[in-house]
Write a protein that holds these residues in place. Sequence first.
Motif, PDB file in Angstrom:
ATOM      1  N   ASP A   1      30.548  36.873  49.512  1.00 19.96           N
ATOM      2  CA  ASP A   1      29.242  36.425  50.012  1.00 19.96           C
ATOM      3  C   ASP A   1      28.165  36.586  48.939  1.00 19.96           C
ATOM      4  O   ASP A   1      27.291  35.724  48.789  1.00 19.96           O
ATOM      5  CB  ASP A   1      28.851  37.220  51.247  1.00 19.96           C
ATOM      6  CG  ASP A   1      29.697  36.875  52.467  1.00 19.96           C
ATOM      7  OD1 ASP A   1      30.293  35.774  52.479  1.00 19.96           O
ATOM      8  OD2 ASP A   1      29.781  37.706  53.389  1.00 19.96           O
ATOM      9  N   ILE A   2      28.214  37.691  48.197  1.00 17.38           N
ATOM     10  CA  ILE A   2      27.254  37.920  47.122  1.00 17.38           C
ATOM     11  C   ILE A   2      27.373  36.845  46.054  1.00 17.38           C
ATOM     12  O   ILE A   2      26.371  36.305  45.563  1.00 17.38           O
ATOM     13  CB  ILE A   2      27.482  39.322  46.509  1.00 17.38           C
ATOM     14  CG1 ILE A   2      27.182  40.413  47.537  1.00 17.38           C
ATOM     15  CG2 ILE A   2      26.626  39.515  45.254  1.00 17.38           C
ATOM     16  CD1 ILE A   2      27.674  41.793  47.126  1.00 17.38           C
ATOM     17  N   ILE A   3      28.602  36.520  45.703  1.00 15.34           N
ATOM     18  CA  ILE A   3      28.853  35.511  44.665  1.00 15.34           C
ATOM     19  C   ILE A   3      28.308  34.147  45.100  1.00 15.34           C
ATOM     20  O   ILE A   3      27.694  33.426  44.306  1.00 15.34           O
ATOM     21  CB  ILE A   3      30.356  35.443  44.359  1.00 15.34           C
ATOM     22  CG1 ILE A   3      30.805  36.736  43.671  1.00 15.34           C
ATOM     23  CG2 ILE A   3      30.692  34.238  43.491  1.00 15.34           C
ATOM     24  CD1 ILE A   3      32.308  36.894  43.585  1.00 15.34           C
TER      25      ILE A   3
ATOM     26  N   ARG B   1      27.574  34.586  36.666  1.00 16.52           N
ATOM     27  CA  ARG B   1      29.032  34.549  36.572  1.00 16.52           C
ATOM     28  C   ARG B   1      29.624  35.906  36.953  1.00 16.52           C
ATOM     29  O   ARG B   1      29.033  36.950  36.644  1.00 16.52           O
ATOM     30  CB  ARG B   1      29.462  34.164  35.164  1.00 16.52           C
ATOM     31  CG  ARG B   1      29.155  32.714  34.801  1.00 16.52           C
ATOM     32  CD  ARG B   1      29.586  32.405  33.393  1.00 16.52           C
ATOM     33  NE  ARG B   1      28.799  33.139  32.404  1.00 16.52           N
ATOM     34  CZ  ARG B   1      29.116  33.221  31.119  1.00 16.52           C
ATOM     35  NH1 ARG B   1      30.213  32.662  30.661  1.00 16.52           N
ATOM     36  NH2 ARG B   1      28.335  33.887  30.291  1.00 16.52           N
ATOM     37  N   PHE B   2      30.796  35.886  37.574  1.00 19.22           N
ATOM     38  CA  PHE B   2      31.422  37.103  38.080  1.00 19.22           C
ATOM     39  C   PHE B   2      32.885  37.174  37.660  1.00 19.22           C
ATOM     40  O   PHE B   2      33.571  36.152  37.541  1.00 19.22           O
ATOM     41  CB  PHE B   2      31.364  37.152  39.617  1.00 19.22           C
ATOM     42  CG  PHE B   2      29.992  37.322  40.185  1.00 19.22           C
ATOM     43  CD1 PHE B   2      29.508  38.577  40.524  1.00 19.22           C
ATOM     44  CD2 PHE B   2      29.175  36.223  40.404  1.00 19.22           C
ATOM     45  CE1 PHE B   2      28.246  38.734  41.063  1.00 19.22           C
ATOM     46  CE2 PHE B   2      27.907  36.362  40.947  1.00 19.22           C
ATOM     47  CZ  PHE B   2      27.445  37.619  41.279  1.00 19.22           C
ATOM     48  N   TYR B   3      33.357  38.424  37.487  1.00 22.07           N
ATOM     49  CA  TYR B   3      34.780  38.729  37.414  1.00 22.07           C
ATOM     50  C   TYR B   3      35.145  39.515  38.674  1.00 22.07           C
ATOM     51  O   TYR B   3      34.484  40.510  39.005  1.00 22.07           O
ATOM     52  CB  TYR B   3      35.117  39.596  36.206  1.00 22.07           C
ATOM     53  CG  TYR B   3      35.097  38.885  34.882  1.00 22.07           C
ATOM     54  CD1 TYR B   3      35.629  37.608  34.726  1.00 22.07           C
ATOM     55  CD2 TYR B   3      34.577  39.523  33.750  1.00 22.07           C
ATOM     56  CE1 TYR B   3      35.621  36.977  33.496  1.00 22.07           C
ATOM     57  CE2 TYR B   3      34.567  38.897  32.517  1.00 22.07           C
ATOM     58  CZ  TYR B   3      35.090  37.624  32.396  1.00 22.07           C
ATOM     59  OH  TYR B   3      35.077  37.002  31.173  1.00 22.07           O
TER      60      TYR B   3
ATOM     61  N   PRO C   1      33.903  29.994  44.830  1.00 19.58           N
ATOM     62  CA  PRO C   1      32.928  29.230  44.034  1.00 19.58           C
ATOM     63  C   PRO C   1      33.352  29.132  42.567  1.00 19.58           C
ATOM     64  O   PRO C   1      34.209  29.879  42.083  1.00 19.58           O
ATOM     65  CB  PRO C   1      31.639  30.062  44.175  1.00 19.58           C
ATOM     66  CG  PRO C   1      31.864  30.985  45.319  1.00 19.58           C
ATOM     67  CD  PRO C   1      33.339  31.238  45.368  1.00 19.58           C
ATOM     68  N   ASP C   2      32.730  28.209  41.861  1.00 21.36           N
ATOM     69  CA  ASP C   2      33.059  27.984  40.450  1.00 21.36           C
ATOM     70  C   ASP C   2      32.540  29.089  39.540  1.00 21.36           C
ATOM     71  O   ASP C   2      32.978  29.182  38.387  1.00 21.36           O
ATOM     72  CB  ASP C   2      32.468  26.640  39.989  1.00 21.36           C
ATOM     73  CG  ASP C   2      33.129  25.458  40.680  1.00 21.36           C
ATOM     74  OD1 ASP C   2      34.285  25.608  41.118  1.00 21.36           O
ATOM     75  OD2 ASP C   2      32.479  24.402  40.793  1.00 21.36           O
ATOM     76  N   ASN C   3      31.594  29.923  40.023  1.00 21.39           N
ATOM     77  CA  ASN C   3      30.977  30.931  39.151  1.00 21.39           C
ATOM     78  C   ASN C   3      31.725  32.264  39.160  1.00 21.39           C
ATOM     79  O   ASN C   3      31.197  33.285  38.692  1.00 21.39           O
ATOM     80  CB  ASN C   3      29.522  31.173  39.545  1.00 21.39           C
ATOM     81  CG  ASN C   3      29.362  31.681  40.973  1.00 21.39           C
ATOM     82  OD1 ASN C   3      30.097  31.263  41.865  1.00 21.39           O
ATOM     83  ND2 ASN C   3      28.399  32.572  41.183  1.00 21.39           N
ATOM     84  N   VAL C   4      32.976  32.284  39.679  1.00 19.95           N
ATOM     85  CA  VAL C   4      33.748  33.527  39.680  1.00 19.95           C
ATOM     86  C   VAL C   4      35.162  33.260  39.170  1.00 19.95           C
ATOM     87  O   VAL C   4      35.754  32.221  39.451  1.00 19.95           O
ATOM     88  CB  VAL C   4      33.811  34.157  41.097  1.00 19.95           C
ATOM     89  CG1 VAL C   4      34.464  33.206  42.087  1.00 19.95           C
ATOM     90  CG2 VAL C   4      34.562  35.484  41.067  1.00 19.95           C
ATOM     91  N   LYS C   5      35.678  34.222  38.406  1.00 17.55           N
ATOM     92  CA  LYS C   5      37.075  34.202  37.976  1.00 17.55           C
ATOM     93  C   LYS C   5      37.789  35.337  38.693  1.00 17.55           C
ATOM     94  O   LYS C   5      37.436  36.506  38.527  1.00 17.55           O
ATOM     95  CB  LYS C   5      37.173  34.383  36.460  1.00 17.55           C
ATOM     96  CG  LYS C   5      38.602  34.316  35.936  1.00 17.55           C
ATOM     97  CD  LYS C   5      38.640  34.343  34.424  1.00 17.55           C
ATOM     98  CE  LYS C   5      40.071  34.295  33.891  1.00 17.55           C
ATOM     99  NZ  LYS C   5      40.796  33.100  34.359  1.00 17.55           N
TER     100      LYS C   5
END
Length: 328
Positions: free
Chosen positions: A178-180, A187-189, A209-213
């Motif tokens: 939810d935070i992501i 960007r997140f790991y 989402p696209d902003n996390v790996k």
Amino acid sequence: MIYFLFHHDRWDNKYLLRELGEENVRTIYSHDYRQWKMRHWRHFRGSLKAVRASSKGDTIVAWHYLQAVLAWWICRLTLRKRRFVCLNVLLKVDKTPKNWLHRYLCKQAFKADNFKATVTSMPYGQWLNRQLGINVEYTLLHDVYHDYYHTPHFEEAPKRDIVFCGGASGRDWDLMLDIIRLTPEVRFYMIMPGRLYRPFMKQHGHEIPDNVKVDHDLPYKQFMHRLCQSTLVVLPLSINAPAGLTVMYQAAANRRMVLTTDTEAMKEYFMPYQLCGKDPAEWCDKIRYYLSHEAERQQEADRFHEFITTQCTEQDYAKIVARLCHEK
């Protein structure tokens, strides 16, 4: 004689042996760390092994709280006299029948005169007393900071907008997702154990989402490389019991600021403004703030680094354990 009971064979206990004297200590491993299945049965077998190996008046020091409690019950039911030191209780509280049984077993053991328990956070110990309906005096024993947590070969400049979340247990991965979602510009790991990754991806894989790996079961060096690439470490937790301590030590060792959940355990280590509730918007506001305020972020990272390197040493840990072993 002192018997150290470890629930798997990965623990480095050399600093404890130096303090207590190797001639006074016997070490027992209950199972290999890779053997996750039937771990409670293996805990019981390890506790039974320690009781059988020891003699009247000996002290059993258990690394895992449940093994200390099981050994105490074995002695009580078989009329054997031992002394027990339980290192850093990790009991969580929920409404399942299994947890009710855990709480009952712990409550009786914790109250006994021949049973001493430590906690990594005094507020957590007070909370534990309230949950169990007892009044036990715990000993504060911070988890050990090891020099190898610092990884200077990864000391590259962190990526300004990368936030790291990882660890083995006790993480609130749904809250993290939810935070992501609410911070698409960051960007997140996310690095989780394989046993949680598969059901998580089955449920949420279509909405990542696209902003996390998202990764799982990374080797230690790769895990630390990802952490050191990040500017900020966040640890949303799902339980009140101590969790995330190793990762927060690794973050502090490499001077990365930590944001985490406002639990009783974490109040021992962090300032109130580093603690968050269950509202993802609160997390997002603090993430954005500290990503854009480098001086404050670094000040908090340096403060926690100073704390763990001076208050959480192997020497202090060993001295406290030795004192508990020798108290009558």
